[in-house]
Design a protein around this motif. Structure first.
Motif, mmCIF file in Angstrom:
data_model
loop_
_atom_site.group_PDB
_atom_site.id
_atom_site.type_symbol
_atom_site.label_atom_id
_atom_site.label_comp_id
_atom_site.label_asym_id
_atom_site.label_seq_id
_atom_site.Cartn_x
_atom_site.Cartn_y
_atom_site.Cartn_z
ATOM 1 N N LYS A 4 -0.242 4.831 4.658
ATOM 2 C CA LYS A 4 -1.538 5.122 4.452
ATOM 3 C C LYS A 4 -2.276 3.781 3.703
ATOM 4 C CE LYS A 4 -2.051 9.722 4.061
ATOM 5 N NZ LYS A 4 -2.463 11.211 2.491
ATOM 6 N N TRP A 5 -1.590 3.568 3.040
ATOM 7 C CA TRP A 5 -2.251 1.803 2.711
ATOM 8 C C TRP A 5 -2.052 0.896 3.257
ATOM 9 C CZ3 TRP A 5 -4.874 1.320 -2.533
ATOM 10 C CH2 TRP A 5 -4.693 2.456 -3.332
ATOM 11 N N SER A 9 -5.074 -1.651 4.705
ATOM 12 C CA SER A 9 -4.851 -2.562 4.316
ATOM 13 C C SER A 9 -5.242 -4.432 6.112
ATOM 14 C CB SER A 9 -3.722 -3.892 3.683
ATOM 15 O OG SER A 9 -2.342 -3.624 4.402
ATOM 16 N N THR A 46 -4.417 -4.177 -1.218
ATOM 17 C CA THR A 46 -3.937 -3.232 -0.835
ATOM 18 C C THR A 46 -2.949 -2.780 0.412
ATOM 19 O OG1 THR A 46 -5.781 -2.568 -0.300
ATOM 20 C CG2 THR A 46 -4.355 -0.948 0.999
ATOM 21 N N ILE A 49 0.358 -2.366 -2.376
ATOM 22 C CA ILE A 49 0.615 -1.603 -3.182
ATOM 23 C C ILE A 49 1.266 -0.924 -2.076
ATOM 24 C CG2 ILE A 49 -0.798 0.413 -3.564
ATOM 25 C CD1 ILE A 49 -3.169 -1.175 -4.979
ATOM 26 N N GLY A 50 0.351 -0.765 -0.644
ATOM 27 C CA GLY A 50 1.462 -0.447 0.689
ATOM 28 C C GLY A 50 2.922 -0.434 0.360
ATOM 29 N N TYR A 53 4.896 1.363 -2.374
ATOM 30 C CA TYR A 53 4.770 2.721 -2.327
ATOM 31 C C TYR A 53 6.020 2.802 -1.216
ATOM 32 C CZ TYR A 53 1.178 4.512 -6.191
ATOM 33 O OH TYR A 53 1.044 4.192 -7.101
ATOM 34 N N PHE A 69 -5.196 6.434 -5.142
ATOM 35 C CA PHE A 69 -5.398 5.899 -3.708
ATOM 36 C C PHE A 69 -7.415 6.266 -3.623
ATOM 37 C CE2 PHE A 69 -6.265 7.628 1.148
ATOM 38 C CZ PHE A 69 -6.076 6.688 1.695
ATOM 39 N N TYR A 72 -9.482 3.880 -5.071
ATOM 40 C CA TYR A 72 -9.003 2.901 -4.687
ATOM 41 C C TYR A 72 -10.074 2.493 -2.896
ATOM 42 C CZ TYR A 72 -7.057 -2.099 -3.465
ATOM 43 O OH TYR A 72 -7.317 -3.379 -3.537
ATOM 44 N N ASN A 73 -10.206 3.941 -2.736
ATOM 45 C CA ASN A 73 -10.361 3.373 -1.041
ATOM 46 C C ASN A 73 -11.925 4.364 -1.575
ATOM 47 O OD1 ASN A 73 -8.387 2.262 0.669
ATOM 48 N ND2 ASN A 73 -7.683 3.740 -0.463
#
Length: 125
Positions: A4-5, A9, A46, A49-50, A53, A69, A72-73
């Motif tokens: 998702k991250w 991004s 972003t 981070i993805g 994770y 999540f 941030y988003n």
């Protein structure tokens, strides 16, 4: 959670490239700080981070990761829109609300990320 991250991004990558082209073709270079934030905080941070994770799945599945999540988003678009408001004619209080609210949300999100990484990211060897 990592995927998702990364997908988000890539959306910021498209936005930062389009924004850069807009700045270039209209010669409106006053937007440089906003452009840089879209690229660094939106695309690079972003995506990074993805990647973290994606590698450390235990950290990605925590309540901290979910809270991070959403903070941030939701916060980042407000921060970026607020940064754009600096250069257009809007009431100062509205600009400050967007920049401060979005910035605080992103800052709290990074703090949650910090705690999550140090609590749940373990050596793989």
């Amino acid at each position: 959670m990592g995927a998702k991250w990364i997908k988000i991004s890539v959306m910021y990558l498209v936005i930062v490239l389009a924004f850069g082209l807009f700045m270039h073709y209209t010669i409106q270079l006053q937007w440089t700080a906003t452009h840089a934030h879209i690229g660094v905080v939106g695309w690079l941070t972003t995506g990074f981070i993805g990647l973290i994770y994606s590698i450390y799945k235990d950290a990605a599945e925590t309540g901290l990761a979910r809270a991070q999540f959403w903070l941030y988003n939701i916060g980042l678009p407000f921060l970026l829109v607020g940064m754009m408001m600096v250069y257009i004619d809007v009431p100062h209080w509205l600009c400050e609300l967007f920049v401060s609210g979005g910035g605080i949300a992103v800052g709290l999100s990074v703090l949650l990320f910090f705690v999550n990484v140090f609590k749940y990211v373990k050596s793989t060897s």
